[in-house]
Structures are given as structure tokens and as C-alpha cells.
Motif scaffolding. Structure first.
Motif, PDB file in Angstrom:
ATOM      1  N   ASP A 106     -20.846 -35.497  -5.029  1.00  0.00           N
ATOM      2  CA  ASP A 106     -21.659 -35.070  -6.179  1.00  0.00           C
ATOM      3  C   ASP A 106     -23.156 -35.213  -5.902  1.00  0.00           C
ATOM      4  O   ASP A 106     -23.960 -34.352  -6.246  1.00  0.00           O
ATOM      5  CB  ASP A 106     -21.293 -35.876  -7.432  1.00  0.00           C
ATOM      6  N   GLU A 107     -23.520 -36.345  -5.260  1.00  0.00           N
ATOM      7  CA  GLU A 107     -24.948 -36.580  -5.007  1.00  0.00           C
ATOM      8  C   GLU A 107     -25.531 -35.488  -4.104  1.00  0.00           C
ATOM      9  O   GLU A 107     -26.596 -34.943  -4.381  1.00  0.00           O
ATOM     10  CB  GLU A 107     -25.110 -37.955  -4.347  1.00  0.00           C
ATOM     11  N   CYS A 108     -24.810 -35.179  -3.026  1.00  0.00           N
ATOM     12  CA  CYS A 108     -25.312 -34.153  -2.095  1.00  0.00           C
ATOM     13  C   CYS A 108     -25.320 -32.773  -2.751  1.00  0.00           C
ATOM     14  O   CYS A 108     -26.223 -31.967  -2.512  1.00  0.00           O
ATOM     15  CB  CYS A 108     -24.466 -34.117  -0.823  1.00  0.00           C
ATOM     16  N   ASP A 154     -25.703 -32.122  -5.976  1.00  0.00           N
ATOM     17  CA  ASP A 154     -26.840 -32.056  -6.911  1.00  0.00           C
ATOM     18  C   ASP A 154     -28.153 -31.858  -6.160  1.00  0.00           C
ATOM     19  O   ASP A 154     -29.006 -31.068  -6.570  1.00  0.00           O
ATOM     20  CB  ASP A 154     -26.968 -33.374  -7.704  1.00  0.00           C
ATOM     21  N   HIS A 155     -28.295 -32.620  -5.083  1.00  0.00           N
ATOM     22  CA  HIS A 155     -29.518 -32.532  -4.284  1.00  0.00           C
ATOM     23  C   HIS A 155     -29.728 -31.091  -3.796  1.00  0.00           C
ATOM     24  O   HIS A 155     -30.808 -30.521  -3.945  1.00  0.00           O
ATOM     25  CB  HIS A 155     -29.416 -33.496  -3.090  1.00  0.00           C
ATOM     26  N   LYS A 206     -27.836 -34.266   4.329  1.00  0.00           N
ATOM     27  CA  LYS A 206     -28.169 -33.318   3.240  1.00  0.00           C
ATOM     28  C   LYS A 206     -28.827 -32.035   3.786  1.00  0.00           C
ATOM     29  O   LYS A 206     -28.246 -31.382   4.615  1.00  0.00           O
ATOM     30  CB  LYS A 206     -29.037 -34.000   2.182  1.00  0.00           C
TER      31      LYS A 206
END
Ligand code: AMP
Length: 431
Positions: free
Chosen positions: A234-236, A238-239, A269
Motif C-alpha cells: 500500500d505504501e509504495c 500510494d507513493h 519505489k
């Protein structure tokens, strides 16, 4: 005994940068300096040689750069050093070594200089070439990735490079990439017989690299491979979403390229390349390469510092500047000093220095003696005024100032000559 005859030449893949080429380097450096100062990037220069381990660990042992392309040397003191094949690990080392960790963050640095890679030379690919780097340490925000891309994109536009596009991808991070790697390796193993020999090896050492193999044989396998974008945490995710939104907002043309992985171990990323699509097919058209490398600084300085940056290939940009007819602004002299005799030559040097201090661009030909020839040169240079210092002028401590447009001449005392010339130029600008 006959001595073997040596033909002294520059090493393969390395070339002299001759005066006509220097003006392009200057132009690039000037634009880079302008952007760096405006966006608060500070200049740094690091040694060309570094400890071999810095790149083995930083760039990564399984990368082509470290495995095949690095110039490694052993010193008399038994140190193992390497000619830098890229800047990023050097800048990360310097960040820790020079206590930049205590500076206000993000720390934004830029550098420009030669890097070395033992590659097969071809058009646009050298063994010694130059890179311009912008790096930021200490921000994990997507806008930092964009700031780096924005800078390079605009620098290239200022240098009149046409048809620019950003190729972009996310290669995840230590949370999501290991699982994707497993999925990819499982798929590639099932296709092993259809891979080129290099990719068969890469499958074991650096499986992600298979994705940017250009061999036709591998292309079919790659086109059906699982894509990292479907496996981001999720973090990647969103980024990456924010990065793409910013690109849209800024109207930077981009191509989402799920196979862009870049050759280096340390990326996390965002990874990107800026290409010019105006070159003929098959040419080395990547002008800038970069991305986020949130894990590199931990590897070098044992501190969790997110980072992001990119490198522009100076020679490739110069090739395109020449093609697009980039106009190099060259200052033309305003004054020519013609002289006759030894004493007049030293007077000429003195007067040149007075004029230099007044920012009046002056030319002379001290190794020439004939006044007629020197005045011919002045004519060719199209200067507004020629100054003549002959034997008589030396004796009377004066100079002759000749208006080249109509041949009229006046005499001025040597002490007042520079001031008089300045007035003449000023008056001429007014009229
Ligand atoms: P890299 O460090 O491999 O990401 O390369 C960054 C940029 O440097 C590339 O986009 C090219 O413009 C340039 N570059 C890389 N390798 C070479 C080379 N061997 N010769 C000339 N330019 C290069």
C-alpha cells in the motif's frame, strides 16, 4: 636493438575534450548552476577514486557496473580503490563523513564530473564520460522525486533538447519486492529455456534485470511476465500514485514503463529515465537516469535516511545540443590593440589589464609584429575600435585610438587610455 614504436593515443573509449567541445560543457554547467542555486542544491565534489567496497556494497556486487565495468586498482599501500563508475555512493559516503546528518534536511547536493565504466564503446557510450547529478537526502515524500525529475526536465528544455519524455516505474521496497521477486523467479524459471545466456545467469544473481534485457529472445518472455505494479504494498502504491499525479499536474509527458528496473541494486519505489524521442532508432537515448534509494544510506552509514536523485549523461546531451543547433553565446572582442616593438608589447599587456578590470573585452596578437597585419585582424574581428601603440607612442607615453568604422583617429595619454576607450564605447552605444 630496435625499440618497439609506441603510438601514443588516448585510451579506448576515452577522449580529449577539445576547445570547441568545452563551450558545451560550460553551457551545461552554467545552466546546472543556475538551477541548483535557484532550487537550493549545494555543489559538492568528491574524489574520483574511492574504496572499492563503497561501490561493491553501495552499487551492488551483482550489478553489471561492479561485476564487469569497474576500473579497480591496487595501490602500493595495498589499498583496493576503484575509479568511480557513478556518483551516488560517493555522495552518500560524504554525507556521513562530513556530518551532513546534522544539517537542516533535506540535504540537497549536486555535482558534475567524470565517471568511468569499462563498457564496449559505441556511439553515445564511452568509458570515461561525464555526469551531472542532483541528490536529496532526508525526504521520503513523493514531491522530492518530482523535484529531481522537474529539475532535469527543465535543464534539458533550457538546453533545447526536444521531444522529452519521462519513463517511469516503481520497483517497490523491502516490504513488497521480495514477494514479487519470488513470483517473477517462478515465472522466469518456467521460461528458462527461452532466455538468453546472460539472463539465465541473471535469473540467479539479479532476476529483476531480466526485465530490461533488449534481446529479442527475452522480449517475448518479458512481455508475459508478472508486473511489479500489481504487487506493490500500500505504501509504495500510494507513493507512486502521488508521483504520477504530480507529473500530470506539472504536464510533464511520461510513459509508464513496467519493465524499467534500472541496473543498480539500491533503488526503491520510483525509478525513472528521461529520454529524447527525437533521435534515430536504436541510439542510446536515455539522457538521465535516477530514482529513490531509501535503503542505500543505511547500508553506508547505518542510519535510516531516505534519498532520491538522478544522473544526466553530459556527452549524450551535448550530441543532441549539436543536432538541435543550440546557439553557444560567445563574447566578441570590442577592442583590438595593435603594437610594434618590445616596449609596446608590455604596454599592451598593461592596457589589457586596465580594460579587463573595466569588463571591456580586448584582443591582441602579441606574437605578431607587422602593424598592417594586426589591423587586418582587427578588421576581421569586427571590433569598433583599434588601439595602436607604435614606437612613437611608447616614447610619448600615449596611444592612438582608431574608430574602425570611419578610420578617424585620436591620441590619448597612456595613463588615460583605458578611461578614454570606455567613454568612446559608451558614446558609440548612445549614438
Ligand atoms: P546511469 O548511471 O547508468 O543511470 O546513467 C545515467 C546517464 O548517464 C544515462 O542516462 C546516460 O545519459 C549516461 N551514461 C551512462 N553510461 C554511459 C556511457 N557509457 N557513456 C556515456 N554516457 C553514459
Amino acid at each position: 636493438m630496435k625499440q618497439p614504436s609506441f603510438k601514443f593515443q588516448s585510451p579506448t573509449g576515452m577522449k580529449d575534450i577539445l576547445p570547441e567541445e568545452q563551450v558545451y560543457f560550460d553551457a551545461i554547467e552554467e545552466v546546472a548552476r543556475k538551477y541548483a542555486s535557484f532550487y537550493s542544491f549545494l555543489r559538492i565534489d568528491t574524489p574520483i577514486l574511492e574504496d572499492y567496497q563503497l561501490f561493491a556494497k553501495g552499487t551492488g556486487e551483482a550489478t553489471d557496473i561492479v561485476e564487469k565495468q569497474m576500473y579497480v586498482l591496487k595501490t602500493k599501500g595495498d589499498e583496493i580503490l576503484a575509479l568511480r563508475p557513478e556518483f551516488t555512493p560517493s555522495l552518500a559516503r560524504s554525507y556521513f563523513e562530513n556530518g551532513m546528518i546534522a544539517w537542516p534536511h533535506p540535504v540537497k547536493l549536486y555535482t558534475m564530473g567524470p565517471v568511468f565504466r569499462y563498457e564496449k564503446p559505441q556511439a553515445g557510450r564511452y568509458r570515461q564520460f561525464h555526469q551531472l547529478n542532483f541528490e536529496t537526502f532526508g525526504s521520503k515524500r513523493p514531491i522530492t522525486d518530482i523535484e529531481v525529475i522537474w529539475l532535469f526536465y527543465n535543464i534539458l528544455k533550457d538546453l533545447k533538447i526536444k521531444d522529452l519524455a519521462v519513463q517511469i516505474n516503481s520497483i517497490g521496497d523491502s516490504q513488497c519486492r521480495p514477494y514479487y521477486k519470488k513470483v517473477l523467479v517462478r515465472y522466469l524459471k518456467s521460461q528458462e529455456r527461452n532466455l538468453c545466456p546472460t539472463c539465465k545467469k541473471r535469473l540467479k544473481t539479479n532476476p529483476l534485470r531480466v526485465l530490461d534485457c533488449k534481446e529479442e529472445k527475452c522480449q517475448k518472455v518479458i512481455s508475459e511476465a508478472p508486473q511489479i505494479l500489481d504487487h506493490l504494498c500500500d505504501e509504495c502504491k500510494d507513493h507512486f500514485k502521488r508521483v504520477l499525479e504530480y507529473l500530470d499536474d506539472l504536464e510533464i509527458p511520461y510513459i509508464l514503463n513496467p519493465y524499467l528496473v534500472r541496473g543498480l541494486d539500491y533503488y526503491t519505489k520510483t525509478v525513472f529515465e528521461i529520454v529524447s524521442q527525437s533521435g534515430p532508432d536504436g541510439r542510446q537515448n536515455a539522457l538521465v537516469g535516477g530514482g529513490r534509494y531509501d535503503d542505500l544510506l543505511k547500508l553506508i552509514g547505518k542510519k535510516d535516511i531516505p534519498a532520491c536523485g538522478g544522473a544526466m549523461g553530459v556527452e549524450r546531451v551535448i550530441a543532441l545540443m549539436k543536432e538541435s543547433g543550440f546557439k553557444i553565446q560567445q563574447a566578441t572582442p570590442q577592442i583590438f590593440i595593435a603594437q610594434l616593438g618590445d616596449k609596446a608589447k608590455t604596454q599592451t599587456l598593461k592596457l589589457m589589464e586596465d580594460l579587463r578590470k573595466m569588463n571591456i573585452l580586448t584582443e591582441s596578437q602579441l606574437s605578431k609584429d607587422s602593424l598592417t597585419n594586426q589591423l587586418k585582424i582587427a578588421n576581421k574581428l569586427n571590433v569598433k575600435f583599434a588601439v595602436i601603440i607604435g614606437e612613437e607612442e611608447v616614447l610619448s607615453k600615449s596611444v592612438i585610438i582608431r574608430d574602425m568604422s570611419n578610420g578617424t583617429q585620436i591620441s590619448a595619454s597612456f595613463d588615460k587610455a583605458a578611461e578614454k576607450i570606455k567613454q568612446k564605447i559608451k558614446g558609440q552605444k548612445k549614438s
